[in-house]
Scaffold this active site. Structure first.
Site, PDB file in Angstrom:
ATOM      1  N   ARG A  89       0.884  -1.110  -0.085  1.00 38.76           N
ATOM      2  CA  ARG A  89      -0.067   0.070  -0.024  1.00 38.76           C
ATOM      3  C   ARG A  89       0.882   1.217   0.103  1.00 38.76           C
ATOM      4  O   ARG A  89       1.861   1.429   0.938  1.00 38.76           O
ATOM      5  CB  ARG A  89      -1.063  -0.084   1.230  1.00 38.76           C
ATOM      6  CG  ARG A  89      -1.810   1.380   1.267  1.00 38.76           C
ATOM      7  CD  ARG A  89      -2.753   1.380   2.499  1.00 38.76           C
ATOM      8  NE  ARG A  89      -3.517   2.495   2.572  1.00 38.76           N
ATOM      9  CZ  ARG A  89      -3.636   3.239   3.852  1.00 38.76           C
ATOM     10  NH1 ARG A  89      -3.024   2.829   4.753  1.00 38.76           N
ATOM     11  NH2 ARG A  89      -4.038   4.346   3.570  1.00 38.76           N
ATOM     12  N   HIS A 133      -3.453  10.764   1.020  1.00 42.68           N
ATOM     13  CA  HIS A 133      -2.702  10.599   2.508  1.00 42.68           C
ATOM     14  C   HIS A 133      -2.194  11.945   2.856  1.00 42.68           C
ATOM     15  O   HIS A 133      -1.010  12.156   3.199  1.00 42.68           O
ATOM     16  CB  HIS A 133      -1.808   9.264   2.361  1.00 42.68           C
ATOM     17  CG  HIS A 133      -1.576   8.829   3.574  1.00 42.68           C
ATOM     18  ND1 HIS A 133      -1.454   7.250   3.958  1.00 42.68           N
ATOM     19  CD2 HIS A 133      -1.127   9.307   4.831  1.00 42.68           C
ATOM     20  CE1 HIS A 133      -1.275   7.171   5.060  1.00 42.68           C
ATOM     21  NE2 HIS A 133      -1.125   8.299   5.586  1.00 42.68           N
ATOM     22  N   GLU A 176      -7.722   8.152   6.558  1.00 40.03           N
ATOM     23  CA  GLU A 176      -7.778   8.563   7.987  1.00 40.03           C
ATOM     24  C   GLU A 176      -8.527  10.064   8.080  1.00 40.03           C
ATOM     25  O   GLU A 176      -7.934  11.071   8.670  1.00 40.03           O
ATOM     26  CB  GLU A 176      -6.488   8.675   8.749  1.00 40.03           C
ATOM     27  CG  GLU A 176      -6.194   7.322   9.205  1.00 40.03           C
ATOM     28  CD  GLU A 176      -5.301   7.237  10.356  1.00 40.03           C
ATOM     29  OE1 GLU A 176      -4.885   8.419  10.940  1.00 40.03           O
ATOM     30  OE2 GLU A 176      -4.488   6.364  10.745  1.00 40.03           O
ATOM     31  N   ASN A 304      -7.638   1.152  10.022  1.00 37.53           N
ATOM     32  CA  ASN A 304      -6.483   1.501  10.708  1.00 37.53           C
ATOM     33  C   ASN A 304      -6.612   1.345  12.193  1.00 37.53           C
ATOM     34  O   ASN A 304      -7.317   2.091  12.766  1.00 37.53           O
ATOM     35  CB  ASN A 304      -5.782   2.981  10.498  1.00 37.53           C
ATOM     36  CG  ASN A 304      -5.471   2.888   9.145  1.00 37.53           C
ATOM     37  OD1 ASN A 304      -5.532   2.021   8.225  1.00 37.53           O
ATOM     38  ND2 ASN A 304      -4.719   4.145   8.752  1.00 37.53           N
ATOM     39  N   TYR A 306      -4.496   1.265  15.777  1.00 39.59           N
ATOM     40  CA  TYR A 306      -3.190   1.260  16.575  1.00 39.59           C
ATOM     41  C   TYR A 306      -3.226   1.163  18.128  1.00 39.59           C
ATOM     42  O   TYR A 306      -2.728   0.501  18.792  1.00 39.59           O
ATOM     43  CB  TYR A 306      -2.683   2.901  16.381  1.00 39.59           C
ATOM     44  CG  TYR A 306      -2.023   2.775  14.994  1.00 39.59           C
ATOM     45  CD1 TYR A 306      -0.533   2.402  14.589  1.00 39.59           C
ATOM     46  CD2 TYR A 306      -2.543   3.342  14.069  1.00 39.59           C
ATOM     47  CE1 TYR A 306      -0.032   2.553  13.637  1.00 39.59           C
ATOM     48  CE2 TYR A 306      -1.786   3.496  12.742  1.00 39.59           C
ATOM     49  CZ  TYR A 306      -0.711   3.055  12.576  1.00 39.59           C
ATOM     50  OH  TYR A 306      -0.276   3.030  11.161  1.00 39.59           O
ATOM     51  N   GLU A 377      -3.389  -0.334   8.245  1.00 40.01           N
ATOM     52  CA  GLU A 377      -2.448  -0.022   8.898  1.00 40.01           C
ATOM     53  C   GLU A 377      -2.538  -0.491  10.508  1.00 40.01           C
ATOM     54  O   GLU A 377      -3.408  -0.541  10.872  1.00 40.01           O
ATOM     55  CB  GLU A 377      -2.253   1.498   9.149  1.00 40.01           C
ATOM     56  CG  GLU A 377      -1.779   2.119   7.780  1.00 40.01           C
ATOM     57  CD  GLU A 377      -1.821   3.533   8.148  1.00 40.01           C
ATOM     58  OE1 GLU A 377      -1.656   4.242   9.212  1.00 40.01           O
ATOM     59  OE2 GLU A 377      -2.234   4.447   7.237  1.00 40.01           O
TER      60      GLU A 377
HETATM   61  C1  FCB Z   1      -1.526   6.823  10.960  1.00 46.41           C
HETATM   62  C2  FCB Z   1      -1.211   7.477   9.706  1.00 46.41           C
HETATM   63  C3  FCB Z   1       0.234   7.018   9.021  1.00 46.41           C
HETATM   64  C4  FCB Z   1       1.284   7.035  10.325  1.00 46.41           C
HETATM   65  C5  FCB Z   1       0.604   6.151  11.289  1.00 46.41           C
HETATM   66  C6  FCB Z   1       1.456   6.156  12.405  1.00 46.41           C
HETATM   67  O1  FCB Z   1      -2.376   7.552  11.853  1.00 46.41           O
HETATM   68  O2  FCB Z   1      -2.151   7.022   8.907  1.00 46.41           O
HETATM   69  O3  FCB Z   1       0.539   7.919   8.229  1.00 46.41           O
HETATM   70  O4  FCB Z   1       1.627   8.224  10.634  1.00 46.41           O
HETATM   71  O5  FCB Z   1      -0.558   6.607  11.854  1.00 46.41           O
END
Ligand code: FCB
Length: 480
Positions: A89, A133, A176, A304, A306, A377
């Protein structure tokens, strides 16, 4: 930062759990790695200006050179191939392919992505291209405060669809939108650095329209690949069971997750509870024709993930997960610490069980309206350094915490979506590791290293980390 001993599944165990058609991928974004911001006819973006403003980026860093990917495309794609990734990607830099954000394409910019795509296909790697992006062309008046920017993205999508539509397997329209609205327009942490707080809500709507017009543009160009959007989800929990904490956790969930997912998947914004009706008014009043545009069927949903978020009522410190923001301290709620979790270099809690929660929420909230999902992500920053192994004389980067993060998150995603799992109805098609190379991490500059490959920013030398070898083993084991 804390560390904690955990037991993560081996590459071999995980490989056995991967469905045959599951895509194991790696992700990057243009502004974070390309550099060469004034070369090849590239125009300026809001991020170029922002990074050159004093005090915006940690250490005064810019992305003028970043990981110099523009000049190292061949070597970097060798790394993607050696990794054994099924899919890659990447994002297409809007100011590089269409300086000024409208009108004719810049052929020198197009040639770069032509080369990239041809090389991926020659290596048997499936291309996933993100259109937006975050590198908004500087010349677009008002940026995402203006609906016009959304229309411009639609025009770009059509033009790029005509050029690359025969080779891209999957298109992500917008990456995002929550982060762009919250960090870029509400809190001033990202470009363009506006601190509009709740007045930033129209930006959310314009970004969703950007998705809608881009989807139409790509379909109009008759691209052969699937089209989706990527949203970042953070499952949100109140810090205590008090009414206030619960109410603000609801609000944060709406602002971060639901106002970006509900319109796309359900064709409506969330119905505000009384206390927040006034704050959310800009979204309640939108034209229903816009919602029809935004909710046109997509081929996949990009997620995404995290970390989870814990919310408490009352003002707090001026710190968000991505940087400092004075504006943040003026909000009526704050992000509460979560001491029971280990944290990454960024201070983000490491909580794979909440990836299961996120997938379960998607299943429960969107049911049959949820198309196949790609985790577009997931990854972690840790400050491991390069050392010279005295015995072998080789340069190595030991990053066990990144391997632990990736293994446990991938396992959580597979468990949640397997038969009997908490999100068994979710059709999960792949996981993309963020990211291939250490890179320019937005407001954090070069202070957060997320790469599977270490980059020495003085020499641009690349050194695969142990996590790179781990992913290679995972990819290798499943092919056996
Ligand atoms: C996400 C973003 C990516 C990167 C990661 C750590 O929010 O999409 O560009 O910065 O976090």
């Amino acid at each position: 930062m804390t560390s904690r001993a955990t037991r993560f599944p081996s590459a071999e165990t995980l490989a056995a759990q991967l469905p045959t058609d599951f895509a194991l991928g790696v992700a990057t974004s243009a502004f974070q790695i390309e550099g060469a911001t004034r070369e090849g006819g590239r125009g300026a973006s809001t991020w170029d200006v922002f990074t050159h403003q004093p005090g915006r980026i940690r250490g005064g860093a810019t992305a003028d050179v970043a990981a110099d990917h523009i000049h190292r495309l061949g070597d970097d794609l060798d790394l993607v191939r050696d990794l054994g990734a099924d899919a890659y990607r990447f994002s297409i830099s809007w100011p590089r392919v269409q300086p000024g954000g409208s009108g004719r394409l810049n052929e020198r910019g197009i040639a770069f992505y032509d080369q990239l795509l041809d090389r991926l296909l020659a290596d048997g790697i499936s291309p996933m291209a993100t259109l937006f992006h975050w590198d908004t062309p500087l010349e677009l008046p008002g940026g995402w405060r203006s609906r016009d920017t959304a229309q411009r993205l639609g025009e770009l999508a059509f033009l790029l669809g005509e050029r690359f539509g025969d080779r891209v397997d999957r298109w992500v329209t917008v990456n995002e939108p929550a982060t762009v609205m919250l960090n870029g327009y509400a809190l001033g942490i990202h470009a363009p650095g506006e601190t509009l707080l709740f007045d930033a809500l129209p930006v959310a709507h314009n970004l969703l329209l950007g998705h809608a017009y881009a989807l139409e543009g790509l379909r109009g160009a008759d691209v052969r690949g699937g089209v989706g959007i990527t949203n970042v989800h953070t499952p949100t929990t109140p810090a205590t069971s008090s009414d206030d904490d619960t109410a603000f956790a609801w609000l944060f969930d709406v602002l971060h997750n639901r106002i970006f997912a509900d319109p796309v998947l359900l064709g409506q914004y969330p119905e505000p509870v009384d206390d927040f009706a006034a704050a959310l008014k800009p979204l309640i009043e939108v034209d229903s024709r816009d919602l029809a545009l935004i909710s046109q069927p997509i081929d996949f949903y990009g997620l995404n993930y995290y970390f989870p978020t814990r919310i408490a009522a009352g003002a707090g410190r001026a710190v968000s997960p991505d940087g400092d923001s004075e504006a943040m301290a003026s909000l009526p709620f704050h992000l509460a610490p979560w001491p029971e979790f280990a944290t990454t270099g960024f201070g983000w809690p490491v909580a794979p069980e909440f990836l299961e929660t996120t997938l379960a929420e998607l299943a429960q909230r969107y049911g049959a309206a949820l198309p196949p999902v790609f985790i577009t992500e997931g990854g972690a920053s840790f400050p491991e350094s390069l050392v010279l192994d005295e015995r072998s004389g080789e340069r190595v980067v030991a990053d066990p915490r990144r391997i632990d993060y990736l293994a446990r998150h991938l396992e959580a995603a597979l468990t949640a979506t397997a038969p009997g799992g908490v999100a068994e109805s979710v059709d999960l098609r792949g996981y993309f590791v963020w990211t291939l190379l250490d890179n320019f991490e937005w407001a954090a500059g070069y202070s957060q290293r997320f790469g599977l490959v270490h980059v020495d920013f003085a020499t641009q030398e690349r050194t695969p980390k142990d996590s790179f070898r781990w992913m290679q083993a995972l990819a290798g084991d499943r092919r056996r």
